[in-house]
Structures are given as structure tokens and as C-alpha cells.
Design an enzyme around this catalytic site. Structure first.
Site, PDB file in Angstrom:
ATOM      1  CG  MET A   1      -1.953  -0.957   1.286  1.00 39.00           C
ATOM      2  SD  MET A   1      -2.522  -1.051   2.970  1.00 39.00           S
ATOM      3  CE  MET A   1      -4.213  -1.367   2.736  1.00 39.00           C
TER       4      MET A   1
ATOM      5  N   GLY B   1       2.304   3.511  -4.839  1.00 40.80           N
ATOM      6  CA  GLY B   1       2.038   4.233  -6.085  1.00 40.80           C
ATOM      7  C   GLY B   1       1.501   3.353  -7.202  1.00 40.80           C
TER       8      GLY B   1
ATOM      9  CB  SER C   1      -3.872   3.803  -7.595  1.00 44.13           C
ATOM     10  OG  SER C   1      -4.368   2.731  -6.835  1.00 44.13           O
TER      11      SER C   1
ATOM     12  CD  GLU D   1      -6.878  -1.404  -4.143  1.00 45.65           C
ATOM     13  OE1 GLU D   1      -6.303  -2.383  -3.621  1.00 45.65           O
ATOM     14  OE2 GLU D   1      -6.577  -0.224  -3.895  1.00 45.65           O
TER      15      GLU D   1
ATOM     16  CD  GLN E   1      -5.393  -5.922  -3.260  1.00 48.91           C
ATOM     17  OE1 GLN E   1      -5.050  -5.692  -4.401  1.00 48.91           O
ATOM     18  NE2 GLN E   1      -5.797  -4.959  -2.445  1.00 48.91           N
TER      19      GLN E   1
ATOM     20  CB  CYS F   1      10.014   2.162   6.252  1.00 47.43           C
ATOM     21  SG  CYS F   1       9.781   1.709   7.989  1.00 47.43           S
TER      22      CYS F   1
ATOM     23  CB  CYS G   1      13.669   3.218   9.695  1.00 45.98           C
ATOM     24  SG  CYS G   1      13.568   2.161   8.222  1.00 45.98           S
TER      25      CYS G   1
ATOM     26  CB  CYS H   1      11.735  -1.443   5.874  1.00 42.85           C
ATOM     27  SG  CYS H   1      12.368  -1.405   7.552  1.00 42.85           S
TER      28      CYS H   1
HETATM   29  P1  ADP Z   1      -1.131   2.377  -3.904  1.00 44.53           P
HETATM   30  O1  ADP Z   1      -2.095   2.247  -5.042  1.00 44.53           O
HETATM   31  O2  ADP Z   1       0.127   1.561  -4.100  1.00 44.53           O
HETATM   32  O3  ADP Z   1      -1.740   2.152  -2.541  1.00 44.53           O
HETATM   33  P2  ADP Z   1      -1.298   5.195  -4.453  1.00 44.53           P
HETATM   34  O4  ADP Z   1      -0.980   5.355  -5.909  1.00 44.53           O
HETATM   35  O5  ADP Z   1      -2.740   5.233  -4.066  1.00 44.53           O
HETATM   36  O6  ADP Z   1      -0.594   3.880  -3.900  1.00 44.53           O
HETATM   37  O7  ADP Z   1      -0.576   6.335  -3.598  1.00 44.53           O
HETATM   38  C1  ADP Z   1       0.799   6.620  -3.722  1.00 44.53           C
HETATM   39  C2  ADP Z   1       1.071   7.962  -3.052  1.00 44.53           C
HETATM   40  O8  ADP Z   1       0.881   7.838  -1.647  1.00 44.53           O
HETATM   41  C3  ADP Z   1       2.505   8.449  -3.161  1.00 44.53           C
HETATM   42  O9  ADP Z   1       2.760   9.111  -4.382  1.00 44.53           O
HETATM   43  C4  ADP Z   1       2.624   9.392  -1.987  1.00 44.53           C
HETATM   44  O10 ADP Z   1       2.180  10.693  -2.334  1.00 44.53           O
HETATM   45  C5  ADP Z   1       1.602   8.858  -0.984  1.00 44.53           C
HETATM   46  N1  ADP Z   1       2.188   8.233   0.223  1.00 44.53           N
HETATM   47  C6  ADP Z   1       1.632   8.282   1.460  1.00 44.53           C
HETATM   48  N2  ADP Z   1       2.355   7.572   2.358  1.00 44.53           N
HETATM   49  C7  ADP Z   1       3.412   7.047   1.690  1.00 44.53           C
HETATM   50  C8  ADP Z   1       4.530   6.201   2.063  1.00 44.53           C
HETATM   51  N3  ADP Z   1       4.688   5.749   3.323  1.00 44.53           N
HETATM   52  N4  ADP Z   1       5.417   5.876   1.107  1.00 44.53           N
HETATM   53  C9  ADP Z   1       5.269   6.345  -0.146  1.00 44.53           C
HETATM   54  N5  ADP Z   1       4.243   7.127  -0.568  1.00 44.53           N
HETATM   55  C10 ADP Z   1       3.319   7.492   0.326  1.00 44.53           C
HETATM   56 ZN    ZN Z   2      11.845   0.668   8.572  1.00 47.93          ZN
END
Ligand code: ADP
Ligand code: ZN
Length: 201
Positions: free
Chosen positions: A17, A20, A22, A90, A92, A146, A149, A184
Site C-alpha cells: 500500500m 504508487g 494506482s 485492487e 488482490q 517506511c 525509519c 520495511c
Molecule cells: P497504492 O495504489 O500503491 O496504494 P497510491 O498510488 O494510491 O498507492 O498512492 C501513492 C502515493 O501515496 C505516493 O505518491 C505518496 O504521495 C503517498 N504516500 C503516502 N504515504 C506514503 C509512504 N509511506 N510511502 C510512499 N508514498 C506514500
Molecule cells: Zn523501517
């Protein structure tokens, strides 16, 4: 009509999650719209995190809605005969039929893009994402950051009432607040029944 001249392909966008997936799916969809491809976007509506349907809009002002589906068979039923790109987000949450459906669509000459979380909160394979990754022509595995960290995150940390969820906690939480974080491998916590839950809350 099925286009037998054009080979179909399967692309998988996997990862935790917030990695990125989506965004990347929508980027590919936007580019296909620029190329004037006929596109359909589906999204498993078992995912209620962001309140359901999202939209994809093209530069020319055309808006694309993701069609909510609760089974792979529904994707098959709803795909129009002239569609050139099918994007599924989504994935999965979809049942085993998704593997057959994705293969059948690619067999018709369709470019199929599947995005989904490939591991659950325990760090174990999620649904049929692994199988989809195996049968795909192209796989991109994305990482998040993460939140503990700052390293690259490859795990979904599940928190129930602010504490790491136990390995055997029910998938559907009744009462209590639930949240997810990207972490991580080192910072990821999945306590077993007899383990201390206080570290790295
Ligand atoms: P996914 O579909 O993989 O859940 P999304 O495309 O919806 O991801 O969202 C990605 C965006 O979430 C990133 O571009 C960033 O702006 C935001 N984001 C929020 N928390 C984090 C995190 N811990 N690591 C990376 N991106 C994050
Ligand atoms: Zn970590």
C-alpha cells in the site's frame, strides 16, 4: 470482433500500500487515452478505503470511471468487444477466476494491466497476485517509504487500536479502529499470541 493480428499482453503492477500502484496504473491509462485506445477500468469494490469509485480524466476532457466489480467473472461480462486496454485495480481481492479471465482477455489481443497488493499484513502472498505475476509479460514491483525509519517499505503494517495486529487477528475487524502503514522488513511487526506488543507501535 477479436483482433487476432494484435498480440495481447499482461502487465502487473505489484507492491505494498502507498507504493504508487494506482498512480502508475492511471499514468498508463492516460497515455493509452492519448493514443486513442479504447479503455475500460475496473476496480474491486471490496476495497472501501478511499470511498469507492475513482475517475480517470483525459486531456480532451473525457472522464473515465472505474467500474466497481466484486468478481473476475464480472470483468469478463462487462468487457466490450472493441476494448483495447483493460485496467484492473485492487486485484488482490478478486477470486481465483481472475487468472483465467486475465489470460482470456490477453488471448483476445487486449492489453491487460493489473494492479494490486501482493502481500497481506502478515507479509504472506495476497490472493492471486503471485500467480498473475508469474503469467505476466511485464511485472513492476513498487516500494513505498517506511514510516518508521525512512528506508524502502515492502510490508503492510496493520494496526488495530494503534497496536500491531496479531498474526491470527481476523481479517475483518469488528469494532476498534484499524489502520495500515508502509514499513520495511525490519520495522514490520506481526506478533504471535504470546509475544510482546509494545515495541515499535
Ligand atoms: P497504492 O495504489 O500503491 O496504494 P497510491 O498510488 O494510491 O498507492 O498512492 C501513492 C502515493 O501515496 C505516493 O505518491 C505518496 O504521495 C503517498 N504516500 C503516502 N504515504 C506514503 C509512504 N509511506 N510511502 C510512499 N508514498 C506514500
Ligand atoms: Zn523501517
Amino acid at each position: 470482433m477479436y483482433n487476432l493480428a494484435r498480440p495481447g499482453t499482461i502487465e502487473v503492477i505489484a507492491g505494498v500500500m502507498f507504493s504508487g500502484k494506482s498512480e502508475e496504473l492511471l499514468r498508463r491509462v492516460r497515455r493509452a487515452l492519448i493514443a486513442r485506445r479504447r479503455v475500460q477500468v475496473f476496480k474491486s469494490h471490496l476495497d472501501e478505503r478511499y470511498g469507492g469509485i475513482y475517475r480517470v480524466s483525459s486531456h480532451s476532457g473525457i472522464e473515465f470511471e472505474a467500474l466497481p466489480v466484486d468478481s473476475a467473472a464480472e470483468i469478463m461480462r462487462q468487457t466490450r468487444s472493441d476494448t483495447e486496454l483493460v485496467a484492473i485495480d485492487e486485484a488482490q481481492f478478486l477470486n481465483s477466476e481472475i487468472v483465467e479471465v486475465v489470460g482470456a482477455l490477453a488471448g483476445r489481443g487486449i492489453r491487460v494491466i493489473v494492479a494490486g497488493t501482493d502481500t497481506d499484513f502478515r507479509g504472506e502472498p495476497f490472493g492471486y497476485m503471485g500467480t498473475l505475476m508469474a503469467i505476466a509479460e511485464q511485472v513492476d514491483k513498487l516500494s513505498a517509504i517506511c514510516v518508521v525509519c525512512g528506508d524502502l517499505a515492502c510490508r503492510n503494517q496493520r494496526l488495530v487500536d494503534g497496536k500491531p495486529a496479531r498474526y491470527d487477528s481476523p481479517t475483518i475487524q469488528v469494532g476498534g479502529s484499524e489502520a495500515y502503514e508502509a514499513r520495511c522488513r525490519r520495522c514490520h511487526r506481526v506478533p504471535r499470541a504470546d509475544e510482546d506488543q509494545t515495541a515499535l507501535l
